[in-house]
Design a protein around this motif. Sequence first.
Motif, PDB file in Angstrom:
ATOM      1  N   GLU A 381      57.978  16.807 -11.547  1.00 31.48           N
ATOM      2  CA  GLU A 381      59.033  17.833 -11.555  1.00 31.48           C
ATOM      3  C   GLU A 381      59.504  18.137 -10.132  1.00 31.48           C
ATOM      4  N   ARG A 382      58.547  18.346  -9.236  1.00 30.04           N
ATOM      5  CA  ARG A 382      58.870  18.683  -7.849  1.00 30.04           C
ATOM      6  C   ARG A 382      59.692  17.573  -7.199  1.00 30.04           C
ATOM      7  N   LEU A 388      67.054  15.022  -6.259  1.00 29.09           N
ATOM      8  CA  LEU A 388      68.404  15.525  -6.534  1.00 29.09           C
ATOM      9  C   LEU A 388      69.004  16.161  -5.287  1.00 29.09           C
ATOM     10  N   VAL A 389      68.173  16.974  -4.625  1.00 29.35           N
ATOM     11  CA  VAL A 389      68.639  17.657  -3.405  1.00 29.35           C
ATOM     12  C   VAL A 389      69.028  16.613  -2.357  1.00 29.35           C
ATOM     13  N   LEU A 390      68.177  15.602  -2.184  1.00 26.81           N
ATOM     14  CA  LEU A 390      68.455  14.574  -1.170  1.00 26.81           C
ATOM     15  C   LEU A 390      69.752  13.830  -1.492  1.00 26.81           C
ATOM     16  N   ARG A 391      69.916  13.512  -2.782  1.00 23.31           N
ATOM     17  CA  ARG A 391      71.114  12.785  -3.196  1.00 23.31           C
ATOM     18  C   ARG A 391      72.354  13.642  -2.931  1.00 23.31           C
ATOM     19  N   HIS A 392      72.229  14.923  -3.242  1.00 17.75           N
ATOM     20  CA  HIS A 392      73.307  15.875  -3.050  1.00 17.75           C
ATOM     21  C   HIS A 392      73.715  15.926  -1.577  1.00 17.75           C
ATOM     22  N   ARG A 393      72.726  16.019  -0.695  1.00 16.49           N
ATOM     23  CA  ARG A 393      72.990  16.080   0.751  1.00 16.49           C
ATOM     24  C   ARG A 393      73.688  14.812   1.228  1.00 16.49           C
ATOM     25  N   ASN A 394      73.238  13.668   0.693  1.00 12.78           N
ATOM     26  CA  ASN A 394      73.851  12.401   1.084  1.00 12.78           C
ATOM     27  C   ASN A 394      75.344  12.383   0.762  1.00 12.78           C
TER      28      ASN A 394
END
Length: 397
Positions: A381-382, A388-394
């Motif tokens: 889960e973590r 998702l966060v990393l992909r979003h930032r990219n």
Amino acid sequence: MLAAYACDPARSRGRRFAQPPAPTRTEYQRDRDRIVHSSAFRRLVYKTQVFLNHEGDLFRTRLTHSLEVAQLGRSIARSLALNEDLVEAIALAHDLGHTPFGHAGQDALNECMAAFGGFEHNLQSLRVVDRLEERYPQFDGLNLSFETREGILKHCSRAHAQQLERGEPGGVGQRFLAQTQPSLEAQLCNLADEIAYNAHDIDDGVRSGLITLAQLEEVALFEDYRREVVAEYPQLQTQTQDRRLLYETIRRMLSAQVYDVIEATRAALQGAAPHSADEVRQHPPLLQFGSDMRAKSQQLKQFLLHQLYRHPRVLETTGRAKQMVRFLFDVYLAQPQEMQARFLGRSDAARGAPDPQRAAARVVADYIAGMTDRFAGREHERLSKLKLVLRHRNIET
Ligand code: MG
């Protein structure tokens, strides 16, 4: 009290790191105590046997399974004048190397490790007691006696046996190369394992509603005793009483298998007449079912394989478990900093290994194999969120 063919702690082949004897305990009692106090042992309570750990509080876990194996093993050992302490130590440690999510987890990890030497849970149990437990200032692992380690390594591929043999000539890998047998105590734990899971998987299977008493009619080992119980206690054939019918049938089935092993093994021992544990190792397996019980046990195994382990509902949850393990493996391999500090440390050290990729993958496999179902779920889960966060930032940058 011990038979000549039993393992005698006074004649143990010893530990990898020599230690003075304990004042009040034999070497095998000491092994058992080290196993019970290990962290890997405590984690067994949160690891799946067949049903995922969170599916119900009454299903077997790896811990209760191991306790049942120890109980059956000790009971048979006492009748045959084998070493009960050694049997208990091996039984309690035999599943320490199991991954979270039962066989699904093990299969997934083995696939992930295909290019890096594979993953075998028996070998992993040995890795846990030889290397992964960190409890002593002087050495890695629990430094168990040869005989306990021999029993823990139930199966091993030839390639892995050769690898073990290089690190420890004449050690626990040798018998897989020389095609000899382990001690009777080790042979007993294998059979006690089989007796235990055959019986408790019927219980858990019926409890879960995935198999029914009607389906079990085709299983001779079960049906013979069910009929016997019904003839004696016809009142148990009602919906409110059929739990007692199930338990009484399983109880008789277990007793019959225990008595059968004792009888068949006594006969085999009489024929072979081994005078020492070392002579036992040169014979074909002596600890055995009679041929009739062997066939019945096989039939029950096949039934459980098709009706329970491959039940669509079990396969559905195991499918999800496999995905989780694959995901964790990929993430940790790419981002070792997401592992706990000591594994990150080992991952850093792997860069200096002869085959750095292989060594780094092994660290990840050790980390995942040690997880409980719950911890693996939380990590999944973590890390899913983190990805998702990393992909979003990219996308933003
Ligand atoms: Mg087992």
